[in-house]
Scaffold this motif. Structure first.
Motif: not given
Length: 152
Positions: A109-110, A75-77, A85-88
């Protein structure tokens, strides 16, 4: 006092003179108080290493954990999936903040969202709108938003 041979049911730590300690061990330990019998052991020890950063970390994972780890790496690729991923992760941090009220979760989170360009890190946004064209329900919602504590 030391002995030349380790004695049964004794500390038996090697001493400087080359002999073995003859003191009785502390209850629940193998050594006397002078040779570390009162030190915490296992995960209670300040020197305990959990292995999360060891070079063997991946090989110690269960099959299910290895599969999840592989999915995360994949997913990070992909840039779009990376944003997801970062949003989750940020959503999870926001939920932790709402449950606990701990501002560290909100800051994290910010920071995550701004560092990876998911959203802008500004605390306030300027919004232009015409109140005269709003319905009474929309005005009520707006008043509710404006009355809210900015820390929520």
């Amino acid at each position: 006092m030391t002995s030349e041979e380790p004695l049964p049911d004794r500390c038996a730590a090697e001493c400087r003179d080359g002999g073995y300690c003859t003191n009785y061990p502390v209850d629940g330990a193998e050594r006397c108080r002078m040779h570390g019998g009162t030190q915490p052991t296992g995960s209670d020890s300040p020197n305990f290493e959990h292995g999360a950063y060891s070079k063997h970390f991946k090989s110690d994972l269960s099959d299910r954990e290895q599969e999840a780890f592989g999915d995360l790496v994949d997913a990070l690729k992909d840039e779009e999936r990376t944003q997801d991923v970062f949003r989750e992760t940020a959503a999870e941090l926001f939920l932790k903040y709402k449950r606990s009220g701990d501002p560290r979760f909100l800051r994290e989170a910010r920071q995550l969202l701004s560092e990876f360009n998911v959203v802008d890190a500004t605390d306030h946004r300027e919004v232009e709108f015409d109140v005269t064209t709003m319905s009474p329900e929309e005005k009520e919602q707006l008043n509710g938003l404006l009355d809210r504590n900015p820390q929520e």
